[in-house]
Design a protein around this motif. Structure first.
Motif, PDB file in Angstrom:
ATOM      1  N   ILE A 211       2.223  -0.454   9.337  1.00 60.74           N
ATOM      2  CA  ILE A 211       0.973   0.082   9.179  1.00 60.74           C
ATOM      3  C   ILE A 211       0.724   0.750   7.781  1.00 60.74           C
ATOM      4  O   ILE A 211      -0.369   0.660   7.197  1.00 60.74           O
ATOM      5  N   GLY A 212       1.631   1.645   7.334  1.00 59.79           N
ATOM      6  CA  GLY A 212       1.600   2.117   6.139  1.00 59.79           C
ATOM      7  C   GLY A 212       1.354   0.966   5.117  1.00 59.79           C
ATOM      8  O   GLY A 212       0.399   1.110   4.010  1.00 59.79           O
ATOM      9  N   ASN A 213       2.079  -0.265   4.874  1.00 58.86           N
ATOM     10  CA  ASN A 213       1.951  -1.015   3.872  1.00 58.86           C
ATOM     11  C   ASN A 213       0.619  -1.807   3.950  1.00 58.86           C
ATOM     12  O   ASN A 213       0.074  -2.164   3.017  1.00 58.86           O
ATOM     13  N   LEU A 214       0.362  -2.155   5.150  1.00 56.18           N
ATOM     14  CA  LEU A 214      -0.809  -2.929   5.434  1.00 56.18           C
ATOM     15  C   LEU A 214      -2.055  -2.186   4.818  1.00 56.18           C
ATOM     16  O   LEU A 214      -2.868  -2.913   4.148  1.00 56.18           O
ATOM     17  N   LEU A 215      -1.952  -0.989   5.040  1.00 54.16           N
ATOM     18  CA  LEU A 215      -3.022  -0.062   4.294  1.00 54.16           C
ATOM     19  C   LEU A 215      -2.838  -0.046   2.965  1.00 54.16           C
ATOM     20  O   LEU A 215      -4.003  -0.011   2.340  1.00 54.16           O
ATOM     21  N   LEU A 216      -1.916   0.044   2.516  1.00 56.73           N
ATOM     22  CA  LEU A 216      -1.702   0.113   0.902  1.00 56.73           C
ATOM     23  C   LEU A 216      -2.080  -1.374   0.423  1.00 56.73           C
ATOM     24  O   LEU A 216      -2.994  -1.371  -0.669  1.00 56.73           O
ATOM     25  N   ARG A 217      -2.012  -2.364   1.114  1.00 60.47           N
ATOM     26  CA  ARG A 217      -2.471  -3.692   0.596  1.00 60.47           C
ATOM     27  C   ARG A 217      -3.940  -3.815   0.619  1.00 60.47           C
ATOM     28  O   ARG A 217      -4.617  -4.121  -0.076  1.00 60.47           O
ATOM     29  N   TRP A 218      -4.628  -3.099   1.724  1.00 58.54           N
ATOM     30  CA  TRP A 218      -5.980  -3.120   2.054  1.00 58.54           C
ATOM     31  C   TRP A 218      -6.783  -2.183   0.936  1.00 58.54           C
ATOM     32  O   TRP A 218      -7.658  -2.700   0.366  1.00 58.54           O
ATOM     33  N   MET A 219      -5.798  -1.246   0.599  1.00 55.93           N
ATOM     34  CA  MET A 219      -6.491  -0.339  -0.652  1.00 55.93           C
ATOM     35  C   MET A 219      -6.363  -1.046  -1.994  1.00 55.93           C
ATOM     36  O   MET A 219      -7.247  -0.884  -2.710  1.00 55.93           O
TER      37      MET A 219
ATOM     38  N   ARG B 247       9.303  12.221   5.886  1.00 54.36           N
ATOM     39  CA  ARG B 247       7.880  12.397   5.603  1.00 54.36           C
ATOM     40  C   ARG B 247       7.078  12.525   6.792  1.00 54.36           C
ATOM     41  O   ARG B 247       7.691  11.626   7.759  1.00 54.36           O
ATOM     42  N   PRO B 248       5.866  12.562   7.072  1.00 54.52           N
ATOM     43  CA  PRO B 248       5.159  12.678   8.227  1.00 54.52           C
ATOM     44  C   PRO B 248       4.586  11.051   8.336  1.00 54.52           C
ATOM     45  O   PRO B 248       4.563  10.552   7.419  1.00 54.52           O
ATOM     46  N   PHE B 249       4.240  10.681   9.556  1.00 59.91           N
ATOM     47  CA  PHE B 249       3.952   9.269   9.827  1.00 59.91           C
ATOM     48  C   PHE B 249       2.496   9.446   9.475  1.00 59.91           C
ATOM     49  O   PHE B 249       1.510   9.466  10.388  1.00 59.91           O
ATOM     50  N   ARG B 250       2.138   9.360   8.067  1.00 61.86           N
ATOM     51  CA  ARG B 250       0.822   9.723   7.597  1.00 61.86           C
ATOM     52  C   ARG B 250      -0.078   8.561   7.706  1.00 61.86           C
ATOM     53  O   ARG B 250      -1.534   8.754   7.918  1.00 61.86           O
ATOM     54  N   SER B 251       0.246   7.223   7.795  1.00 61.29           N
ATOM     55  CA  SER B 251      -0.730   6.122   7.753  1.00 61.29           C
ATOM     56  C   SER B 251      -1.227   6.157   9.103  1.00 61.29           C
ATOM     57  O   SER B 251      -2.241   5.418   9.097  1.00 61.29           O
ATOM     58  N   LEU B 252      -0.818   6.487  10.258  1.00 60.90           N
ATOM     59  CA  LEU B 252      -1.366   6.538  11.296  1.00 60.90           C
ATOM     60  C   LEU B 252      -2.591   7.063  11.464  1.00 60.90           C
ATOM     61  O   LEU B 252      -3.605   6.573  12.332  1.00 60.90           O
ATOM     62  N   ARG B 253      -2.918   8.112  10.937  1.00 59.86           N
ATOM     63  CA  ARG B 253      -4.025   8.990  10.815  1.00 59.86           C
ATOM     64  C   ARG B 253      -5.186   8.405  10.166  1.00 59.86           C
ATOM     65  O   ARG B 253      -6.477   8.483  10.215  1.00 59.86           O
ATOM     66  N   LEU B 254      -5.036   7.266   9.199  1.00 57.16           N
ATOM     67  CA  LEU B 254      -5.890   6.551   8.620  1.00 57.16           C
ATOM     68  C   LEU B 254      -6.078   5.257   9.224  1.00 57.16           C
ATOM     69  O   LEU B 254      -7.334   4.764   9.510  1.00 57.16           O
TER      70      LEU B 254
END
Ligand SMILES: *Cc1c(COP(=O)(O)O)cnc(C)c1O
Length: 490
Positions: A138-146, A363-370
Motif C-alpha cells: 500500500i505504501g509503495n503503491l502510493l509513493l509510485r502514484w505520487m 513506524r505507524p502504518f501511515r499509508s493506510l490513512r491516505l
C-alpha cells in the motif's frame, strides 16, 4: 531459598501480576464500553462542527488537563471524554472547521480516522516487506502514484513521513549524501533559496549538519518567485570565489503567498551547474491533480527531490507528509543499515522496505490513512475540491477589493491571498495587526498574518475540503465588519 529460582512462588507471583495486567486487554463488553462514548463524541462533534467557533480564546487554555495527572488506577471513559471536550476541543484553533482559513489548513478526512483506527487495532508494521507485505505494498503503491503525479519515473524512491518538515529533512540528507558533502566541505558549500522558503528548510539544514553552510537568498520577482537569472549570477559569483554550490531549494507554493517558483527555468540553471534541485511542494504539490494547478506548477519532474504534504493538499488529518527522491540509490544510501537482530527481516525483497529509505524503523502504518480515502472516494472529488479552492481564492481576490481601502498582494497562483487595509492616516502595520486580532477573536473565521519585507499582510488560505463559497462570503462579511469597527466613523 532465593525466590527468583523457586517455581511455586514464581507461579503465584505470575498469577497475581496477570490478574492486574489483563486489564490492558479489555473483553468485548469493555471494548464496547470504551468505544461507544468515543464514537458518540466524534459523531456529535461532526454534527455540531458547522456551528462551532473556529477559534476560541479561553482564560484557562485547557488547564483542566493539569488537574488530571496520570493515575495509578484508571479513570472513567465518560469523565475523560468530558475532559477532552472541555480542555482539548474547546480552546484554540479548530482545524476541522471549514472556516479555518489561516496558515495552511487541511481539514481531516473522516475515512483517515477510520484507517488510523484499523491501523492501530491491527498494529501492522509498515517498515519491512517481510513483516507486512500488504501494508508495504500500500505504501509503495502510493509513493509510485505520487511519483507519477510529479512526473518522476517509477524507479524513484520515497517515504511516508509525519509531515513536510521531516520530509524536507530527509530530502536534504539525501542531497548531502548523494553529493558527498563532508564535514570539512561545509563552510564552502552553498545552498540557494528565496527568503520565502519555509523555515523548516533552514531547520533541516542545521539538523543535517549543514548549519555552517553558506545560504544565499536569491532575489525574487514582484510576485515573490525566485528569479532564475539572479540564481545563475549568484552561482557564478560563488564559483569564482572558490565556493562549492550544492543545492537549490525551490518552492511550489510558498506558505506566505502560495507563490510558485519557476521550477522549469531553475532546473536548467541547477543542471548546468550540477546542483541538486529540491522542490518543497508541501503546500502546493497536490494541486497537480487539477488543470489550474498544472498550469501554475511546471517542471517538478526536473527536480531531484520533491516534498508533498497529504495532510495539506489531500486534506488528511495531521500526520502525513511525503518525500520523493528521483535517484532511488541516493535515498537508500542515506538510510540502509543492517544489524544482527534484523537478519531474518530482509530475505524477501519483492518490494523495497520503507526502513531502507527512512530514518524510522518502527513506524505507524501511515499509508493506510491516505489509501482508504483515495480508494473510497476516488480521485474525482479531490480534483474538484482542489480546483474549487483555487477558484475560491480567485473569487475572494476579486471580492475583497470591493472593500474601500483594501490593498491586495499578487493574484493567487494557488489558493492563498494576501491583503491589508491601508488606513488614510496612522501606521498601516499596526492597523492590520489589530485587524487580524479582531477577526481571530470574533471566532467565526480564522485568518493568520505575516510580515513580508517589513509589511504586515493578512492571509487567507483556502484548503479545508469543506470550505465552499458560503464560507468565503462569510469571511468577506467578517473582514468588512471588522474594518469598519476599527476604522471608526469616517
Ligand atoms: C507546511 C509547510 C511545510 C512544513 O510542513 P509540516 O507538515 O508542517 O511539517 C514546509 N513547506 C511548506 C511550503 C509548507 O507549507
Amino acid at each position: 531459598m532465593d525466590d527468583t529460582r523457586d517455581l511455586p512462588s514464581i507461579r503465584a507471583r505470575l498469577a497475581d501480576l496477570e490478574r492486574v495486567a489483563r486489564r490492558l486487554d479489555p473483553d468485548p463488553t469493555s471494548r464496547q464500553a470504551f468505544r461507544q462514548p468515543v464514537l458518540d463524541y466524534a459523531e456529535e462533534f461532526l454534527r455540531s462542527l458547522p456551528g462551532l467557533l473556529v477559534y476560541r480564546e479561553s482564560d484557562d487554555q485547557g488547564s483542566a488537563i493539569l488537574d488530571c495527572p496520570i493515575p495509578e488506577e484508571g479513570r472513567d471513559i465518560g469523565d475523560l471524554m468530558g475532559l477532552f471536550h472541555e480542555a482539548v476541543t474547546g480552546p484554540g484553533i479548530n482545524p476541522a472547521s471549514a472556516r479555518h482559513l489561516g496558515y495552511i489548513p487541511g481539514g481531516g478526512l473522516y475515512p483517515s480516522a477510520l484507517a488510523d483506527f484499523l491501523a492501530d487495532v491491527t498494529n501492522r508494521y509498515e517498515g519491512i516487506f517481510f513483516a507486512s507485505p500488504g501494508a508495504v505494498r500500500i505504501g509503495n503503491l502510493l509513493l509510485r502514484w505520487m511519483a507519477e503525479l510529479v512526473g518522476f519515473p517509477p524507479s524513484a524512491a520515497g517515504d511516508h513521513t509525519s509531515g513536510g518538515s521531516i520530509a524536507n529533512l530527509v530530502a536534504i540528507v539525501a542531497a548531502r549524501d548523494a553529493r558527498g558533502v563532508r564535514a570539512a566541505d561545509i563552510p564552502h558549500t552553498v545552498v540557494y533559496m528565496t527568503p520565502q522558503a519555509h523555515h523548516c528548510v533552514a531547520k533541516a539544514l542545521r539538523i543535517a549538519g549543514l548549519g555552517d553552510a553558506v545560504v544565499r537568498y536569491v532575489p525574487m520577482d514582484d510576485r515573490f518567485r525566485m528569479d532564475p537569472p539572479a540564481l545563475e549570477d549568484r552561482i557564478d559569483e560563488d564559483r569564482s570565489a572558490g565556493l562549492r554550490p550544492f543545492l537549490v531549494v525551490a518552492s511550489a507554493g510558498t506558505t506566505d503567498t502560495g507563490a510558485v517558483d519557476p521550477v522549469d527555468a531553475i532546473a536548467l540553471v541547477a543542471a548546468s551547474h550540477d546542483l541538486w534541485l529540491h522542490v518543497d511542494a508541501a503546500y502546493g504539490g497536490f494541486f497537480l491533480l487539477c488543470p489550474e494547478g498544472r498550469d501554475a506548477i511546471r517542471g517538478l519532474s526536473l527536480a531531484d527531490s520533491v516534498v508533498l504534504d497529504p495532510h495539506k493538499g489531500l486534506f488528511l488529518p495531521y500526520g502525513s507528509g511525503a518525500v520523493l527522491v528521483k535517484d532511488r540509490e541516493a535515498l537508500y544510501r542515506s538510510h540502509h543499515y543492517t544489524a544482527g537482530y534484523m537478519q531474518d527481516a530482509f530475505h524477501s525483497r519483492e518490494e523495497p522496505s520503507p526502513a531502507d529509505y527512512s530514518p524510522e524503523l518502527s513506524r505507524p502504518f501511515r499509508s493506510l490513512r491516505l489509501w482508504l480515502p483515495l480508494q473510497l472516494f476516488g480521485l474525482a472529488p479531490f480534483r474538484a475540491a482542489l480546483r474549487e479552492k483555487i477558484w475560491l481564492a480567485r473569487y475572494f481576490y476579486e471580492r475583497i477589493q470591493e472593500i474601500p481601502g483594501i490593498e491586495v498582494g499578487p493574484h493567487p497562483e494557488l489558493s492563498v491571498v494576501v491583503f491589508r487595509f491601508v488606513p488614510q492616516q496612522g501606521d498601516a502595520n499596526r492597523f492590520n495587526a489589530r485587524l487580524v486580532r479582531a477577526i481571530q477573536s470574533d471566532g467565526r473565521i480564522f485568518l493568520s498574518s505575516t510580515m513580508i519585507a517589513g509589511v504586515f499582510f493578512i492571509r487567507l488560505a483556502v484548503l479545508v475540503y469543506s470550505t465552499h463559497r458560503e464560507t468565503i462570503d462569510l469571511a468577506l462579511e467578517v473582514i468588512r465588519q471588522k474594518v469598519e469597527e476599527l476604522r471608526g466613523p469616517t
